[in-house]
Design an enzyme around this catalytic site. Sequence first.
Site, PDB file in Angstrom:
ATOM      1  N   GLU A   1      40.179 -37.846 -12.491  1.00  0.00           N
ATOM      2  CA  GLU A   1      39.132 -37.270 -12.347  1.00  0.00           C
ATOM      3  C   GLU A   1      37.695 -37.943 -12.465  1.00  0.00           C
ATOM      4  O   GLU A   1      36.818 -37.277 -12.714  1.00  0.00           O
ATOM      5  CB  GLU A   1      39.404 -35.868 -12.877  1.00  0.00           C
ATOM      6  CG  GLU A   1      40.205 -35.211 -12.351  1.00  0.00           C
ATOM      7  CD  GLU A   1      40.443 -33.801 -13.163  1.00  0.00           C
ATOM      8  OE1 GLU A   1      39.725 -33.685 -14.101  1.00  0.00           O
ATOM      9  OE2 GLU A   1      41.311 -32.947 -12.728  1.00  0.00           O
TER      10      GLU A   1
ATOM     11  N   LYS B   1      40.680 -22.018  -8.487  1.00  0.00           N
ATOM     12  CA  LYS B   1      41.299 -23.153  -7.683  1.00  0.00           C
ATOM     13  C   LYS B   1      41.658 -22.591  -6.365  1.00  0.00           C
ATOM     14  O   LYS B   1      42.619 -21.752  -6.327  1.00  0.00           O
ATOM     15  CB  LYS B   1      42.438 -24.053  -8.226  1.00  0.00           C
ATOM     16  CG  LYS B   1      41.857 -24.689  -9.515  1.00  0.00           C
ATOM     17  CD  LYS B   1      43.204 -25.442 -10.175  1.00  0.00           C
ATOM     18  CE  LYS B   1      42.698 -26.182 -11.684  1.00  0.00           C
ATOM     19  NZ  LYS B   1      43.807 -26.796 -12.466  1.00  0.00           N
TER      20      LYS B   1
END
Length: 429
Positions: free
Chosen positions: A205, A339
């Site tokens: 990330e 999400k």
Amino acid sequence: MSSIVEIHGREVIDSRGNPTVEVDVYTEDGGFGRAAVPSGASTGSREAVELRDGDKSRFLGKGVRKAVDAVNTVLAEVVLGMEVADQKGIDAAMIALDGTHNKSRLGANAILGISMAVAKAAADECDLPLYRYLGGTNTSLLPVPMMNIINGGAHADNNVDIQEFMIMPVAATSCTEAIRMGAEVFHSLKKVLKSKGLNTAVGDEGGFAPNLGSNEEALKVIVEAIEAAGYKPGEDIKLALDCASSEFYNKETGNYDLTGEGRVLTKQELVAFYEDLVAKYPIISIEDGFDESDWDGWKLMTEALGNKIQLVGDDLFVTNSKILAEGISKGIANSILVKVNQIGTLTETFEAVEMAQRAGYTAVISHRSGETEDATIADIAVALNAGQIKTGSMSRSDRIAKYNQLIRIEEELGGMARFEGMKVFYNLR
């Protein structure tokens, strides 16, 4: 608005070099939408199912041709001819066609690709930005970013147990300024790590993944980096953690194995561990502090820290309204991580956020560790007035795409744009 006349799915590549589903949707009046589906590394067991081919001769079994075929055949047959503005109807039709509770027959990656592309095509046909189409005229709140600057756990090859160490520039006056502050701390952290002879390679990330002696050492170097960048820890910038504790939970013993530190903790000891960190460092948010199945542990943590800091359920709730409703009724956590691919449609995503907000829970819109250049979640964060977004560090273009979209949205909103800093934690005392 017009009907959908063409749907085309394809296999593309995500930020980890794995295949994912991308879908194009066309309407009879010229609307066009394209969406690429993200993928997670540490996943909740109750997430909607991401359909993979399992053919070891292609992409080590991770191909998504089956999901793409579903997009181009059975799902297209159901959706073609439907009104592009009928998001709920389209999503419901795909859910019904799949017929399972977790979208395992056709794949959440297939269904979500169409769901997002439909919304984009409808927005395009209306000549509206996606956030405005989804959120309506009152949409104006830009999110405070949770910026992942040190990676551990399943997102990195190091000895740090906690998966993400994040900063939140709460004293910024705009989202654009918050992004600048985050970038400055990111570069400052790189210098701090180099000065200590530590690795400055980045994880999935975009955060750094150094070999540190303990989880607390990660917090110390971040505080040092914040100060070196000219900011005050706790005043200008808060800290946030994603523990992803399911990754170090021992289901047989019910204990938590912090192998990087050589410690094994009971539920009560883990709560004390978090309380100690919160007392020592300006932590405002902890995500997945306990395993998704350890509701007793979650209850202990909520009782100890739920009035002081944000306690975010990710694997705990998996963006699922039914599970969230149970958590709300039992007083578990005080925030939901959102999400889109955990649940598999925009309709269900929006339902979960609305339920959370009605119950006084906050909602954090989130990326996955496997991302693409698709920036839909930036628009979703603004559309839902969520107030928080978690979309990685200040490196890797798959993460930066979301930040750049937020900058554009804020510019477009002009004087209407709002950024509320610490006020987004409206449920803390």
